[in-house]
Design an enzyme around this catalytic site. Structure first.
Site, PDB file in Angstrom:
ATOM      1  N   HIS A 103     -31.676  66.013  15.064  1.00  0.00           N
ATOM      2  CA  HIS A 103     -30.453  66.453  14.391  1.00  0.00           C
ATOM      3  C   HIS A 103     -30.452  67.985  14.208  1.00  0.00           C
ATOM      4  O   HIS A 103     -29.529  68.669  14.660  1.00  0.00           O
ATOM      5  CB  HIS A 103     -30.342  65.750  13.028  1.00  0.00           C
ATOM      6  CG  HIS A 103     -29.141  66.138  12.243  1.00  0.00           C
ATOM      7  ND1 HIS A 103     -28.000  65.380  12.199  1.00  0.00           N
ATOM      8  CD2 HIS A 103     -28.880  67.220  11.460  1.00  0.00           C
ATOM      9  CE1 HIS A 103     -27.095  65.976  11.443  1.00  0.00           C
ATOM     10  NE2 HIS A 103     -27.608  67.096  10.973  1.00  0.00           N
ATOM     11  N   GLU A 104     -31.497  68.490  13.573  1.00  0.00           N
ATOM     12  CA  GLU A 104     -31.553  69.937  13.344  1.00  0.00           C
ATOM     13  C   GLU A 104     -31.680  70.674  14.677  1.00  0.00           C
ATOM     14  O   GLU A 104     -31.149  71.770  14.847  1.00  0.00           O
ATOM     15  CB  GLU A 104     -32.704  70.299  12.400  1.00  0.00           C
ATOM     16  CG  GLU A 104     -32.675  69.598  11.033  1.00  0.00           C
ATOM     17  CD  GLU A 104     -31.381  69.763  10.254  1.00  0.00           C
ATOM     18  OE1 GLU A 104     -30.683  70.771  10.467  1.00  0.00           O
ATOM     19  OE2 GLU A 104     -31.047  68.862   9.446  1.00  0.00           O
ATOM     20  N   HIS A 151     -28.279  71.375  15.984  1.00  0.00           N
ATOM     21  CA  HIS A 151     -27.722  72.597  15.367  1.00  0.00           C
ATOM     22  C   HIS A 151     -28.340  73.847  16.010  1.00  0.00           C
ATOM     23  O   HIS A 151     -27.656  74.814  16.307  1.00  0.00           O
ATOM     24  CB  HIS A 151     -28.061  72.637  13.867  1.00  0.00           C
ATOM     25  CG  HIS A 151     -27.240  71.727  13.004  1.00  0.00           C
ATOM     26  ND1 HIS A 151     -25.878  71.801  12.943  1.00  0.00           N
ATOM     27  CD2 HIS A 151     -27.598  70.743  12.135  1.00  0.00           C
ATOM     28  CE1 HIS A 151     -25.419  70.889  12.080  1.00  0.00           C
ATOM     29  NE2 HIS A 151     -26.448  70.230  11.579  1.00  0.00           N
ATOM     30  N   GLU A 193     -21.721  70.136  13.140  1.00  0.00           N
ATOM     31  CA  GLU A 193     -22.187  68.787  12.838  1.00  0.00           C
ATOM     32  C   GLU A 193     -21.972  67.866  14.043  1.00  0.00           C
ATOM     33  O   GLU A 193     -22.742  66.929  14.253  1.00  0.00           O
ATOM     34  CB  GLU A 193     -21.446  68.289  11.594  1.00  0.00           C
ATOM     35  CG  GLU A 193     -22.190  67.314  10.742  1.00  0.00           C
ATOM     36  CD  GLU A 193     -23.563  67.783  10.286  1.00  0.00           C
ATOM     37  OE1 GLU A 193     -24.463  66.948  10.208  1.00  0.00           O
ATOM     38  OE2 GLU A 193     -23.749  69.003  10.026  1.00  0.00           O
TER      39      GLU A 193
END
Lengths: 494, 494
Positions: free
Chosen positions: B260-261, B264, B290
């Protein structure tokens, strides 16, 4: 006067905040920043250094300092010392042109990246040009600051007021003439020791943290983190940061780093709260700082009594540490092995490593040596004093970060710190039964003594004042030499 | 014009440097600072925020922007967009008095410490007064900025241009009407799953790092560190920082945080180098950001094909991951369990967590709710939408950091991001055989597609422009709903 003091306090507050910001950014540079972010962080450090320089040399501050100085009598003693301290700093800085000051700040930040690369690639040539520039700037700055003084003396005085080449030559001559023959005798004993115990990094971290806390480091006002080279950095006395490093097959390396850096940290955390808002809220000199870290590392951490006192806890994380083995442990942690790397050096040979660096710095300033020839000179000196010779630059001239940071004249502090630590130790013995306190796990009494005699004063007393107050005399290398001779003659049954 | 542009670039450079410094300090605050250092770091962040505010609202910049705007035709397209972007920012900021802006910055930094304490002590009352102040400031700021607009709309528009309560009400109504019944059917299936595999933290760290790198995160220009709550922070596109957290008995928690990170991070690192010196060198909105993180986490990371592609490496660190077990693994990582904590929520119920927060923010702004009653309201809504009810505030209203940071109107971005990610996924399928690429370990083709369609543009295209260019239409929640229905009907054989 009230208005003047108010303005003065505002400027000091601002200056301190810039310095704390700089410390936070430096911490990031040492512990976190990826390669891609290095040049931006270098620029930011350059900006902040310039900003701090500008505040310290601002017309506004200088005028305030003049007014305060003229009205000394209506100041408290602490205020007088603070004003004097800032006047001195101002004297030093204002002679260096702002632009050159900034260039040098940026150069030294970039130099650290270049030094890392040179060390990784094991090639002094990568770093050579940068190091030349750093010494050129330093020579130029020394001239700006005091054209009549030997340039190296200008920097020695920065780290230890009143220190000169003459005094240090004498100091190192004393050490050399005693330590080198002692080392020779120890070598002849041919005691070999191969450490065999491995400890998981997790357990090393636990014991390191426990010991730092045990000797008095406050984790509500500090942290311990990791970096390639252990160091201590102060953001404020309420935010003091240590680093250590961990190798499974060298379980004492991390512990002694924690004790050493913990000693620095306790000093900074112990600065009196009345100094908090002043520029005096820091260690008084690098030597006194080093006396605290080395006191905890050597006089405390390398004693049998210390390990006896914490044995039950130490045994939880380092299973092989047991009360019945402490004699053996004592020998292991005090083994003398002339080696190539300063930060891993034993207590006896440590100062010889410093002597090599001192002589090189001196020689670079007086023209005897050139940066070009440093690897050769380094290796020759290591062979002469320690009897070991690096086979590459990474374990030789490239091993220390200091020069890349522009810290010239800093190294002697380590040796002076050793001497201070022994003199402090001898004075402490008159007040406290150190061995008994350690056996009983009551180390807090020792930290309390140091707090009351040294830490709480911060920069409000000079090293000279402190050592005189503590021991009744000036710094005297005799205590350190006696301490080493007594300790190692016993261990090696000489 | 040349001179004007030169001056403009200088100011932008300075502004960006302040923002990078702020990012570095914020990183420290989130990952390192001890309790004692919090108030000083809060002050430093306050100073730097004010400084950044001052630059953005400076007369000098405003005048330059006016000149540049009047001479639009002699600007490049990128310059025009940049000028427009700064003019908008300026419009927003200049209506807020500098002193109040600073107060609010300091309040939110301190609020984070208070929130941590409240959560630790499990007591909303500790945080209540602070949260009230934060919402009061927000309401006041909204009025300053646009007295004719509903206050909450002002903030929604900050995070997603053109977003309104009306649109979001509609968006969430669509989601709710489809997801809640779907969830009900899944619950009726009564599939229970108790994760049983433990993995050492060391191995979790290795797999997390491997996966971040595999999906395209560049560790020469980024780092991964630890913090209580995973997040991504950008110092510059060349210095992008992720955090994760590790629990031995939840081996997928860390991995999905890293993906997830990492999503980003890849976005930030992928911003075109031509934007580097401009204010456009950041993600275009929190929703699009997101969409990238959730695309990697859900569409990629929770697919069977992804794990097939990395199976040999994954097996090295997570022994139980084997090609013959992938069906089981797929079910494990896609299990639907309505739960209390947003960051641990499964893909299906995630948006319901967001809906709770959205409705509360809306209600606080329109006077329907008061901060005082939040714990009760929170618990009721959780029960209504998810069928679970917190037994204390830490697993209820106190779980998220956002409000303490002053991020009001941010939460909807998460749900919008989910919708964007599905729409992007459907568009990508027309160009790429995603499953086949993943099976063959060729994820780089996927990252390249995103790079060319989204990342490289940074802030130079709006979310609307991007999604239109990619999918031929505006944001449409239908894709997300279809995706969820198809995926979970299959898994749960509905």
């Amino acid at each position: 006067m009230k208005e003047t003091l108010k303005k003065f306090r505002e400027i000091v507050k601002n200056k301190k905040k810039i310095e704390s910001t700089l410390a936070l950014i430096q911490w990031d540079m040492e512990t976190t920043v990826p390669k891609g972010g290095q040049s931006l962080i270098a620029e930011i450090i350059g900006d902040l250094s310039l900003k701090s320089y500008e505040i310290s040399t601002s017309k506004e501050l200088i005028e305030l300092l003049d007014v305060l100085n003229e009205n000394k009598n209506s100041l408290t003693e602490l205020e007088r010392i603070e004003v004097e301290c800032l006047r001195e700093e101002n004297e030093k800085l204002k002679k260096i042109p702002a632009e050159e000051y900034r260039e040098f700040s940026e150069l030294t930040v970039k130099a650290q990246g270049i030094w890392v690369e040179a060390r990784e690639k094991n090639d002094f040539n990568i770093f050579k040009g940068t190091l030349e520039k750093i010494f050129e700037y330093s020579k130029k700055f020394a001239k700006y600051r005091n054209v009549n003084e030997k340039p190296y003396n200008v920097f020695l005085d920065d780290y230890e007021k009143g220190m000169t080449i003459e005094k240090l030559d004498n100091f190192f001559l004393n050490l050399k003439s005693e330590i080198v023959p002692l080392l020779q005798k120890i070598k002849e004993k041919k005691v070999n020791f191969i450490p065999k115990n491995k400890v998981s990094i997790e357990n090393q971290k636990k014991l390191s943290k426990y010991i730092a806390e045990y000797i008095g480091f406050d984790f509500e006002r500090g942290v311990i983190s990791e970096s390639a080279h252990p160091f201590t950095l102060t953001v404020s006395p309420d935010d003091v940061r240590l680093t250590s490093r961990y190798f499974e097959d060298m379980p004492f390396s991390s512990v002694f780093s924690a004790i050493h850096e913990g000693g620095h940290g306790i000093y900074e955390q112990g600065i009196g709260s009345e100094l908090k808002e002043t520029v005096l809220a820091e260690g008084t000199s690098t030597s006194i700082h080093e006396s605290q870290s080395r006191f905890y590392e050597n006089m405390i951490g390398r004693s049998k009594e210390f390990w006896f006192g914490i044995c039950p806890v130490a045994n939880k994380y380092y299973e092989f540490i047991k009360k019945e083995n402490l004699d053996e442990l004592y020998k292991e942690i005090n083994i003398v092995t002339p080696s190539l790397i300063r930060v891993e050096a034993d207590e006896l040979t440590y100062s010889l490593h410093i002597m090599v660096r001192y002589e090189i710095e001196k020689g670079l300033f007086n023209g005897e040596y050139t940066v070009e020839n440093l690897p050769k000179i380094w290796n020759e000196k290591m062979k002469e004093y320690l009897g070991v010779e690096p086979v590459n630059d990474s374990e030789g001239v490239l091993q220390d970060v200091h020069w890349s940071c522009g810290l010239i004249g800093y190294f002697p502090s380590y040796a002076l710190g050793n001497a201070y630590s022994a003199q402090i130790y001898m004075a402490m013995r008159k007040d406290l039964d150190i061995e008994q306190l350690l056996l009983n796990g009551k180390i807090s009494k020792i930290t309390e003594w140091l707090h009351n005699k040294i830490h709480k004063y911060g920069k409000s007393k000079t090293p000279q004042e402190l050592i005189k107050q503590i021991s009744g005399e000036d710094l005297n290398s005799k205590y350190y030499i006696d301490y080493l001779k007594e300790k190692y003659s016993k261990i090696y049954e000489l």
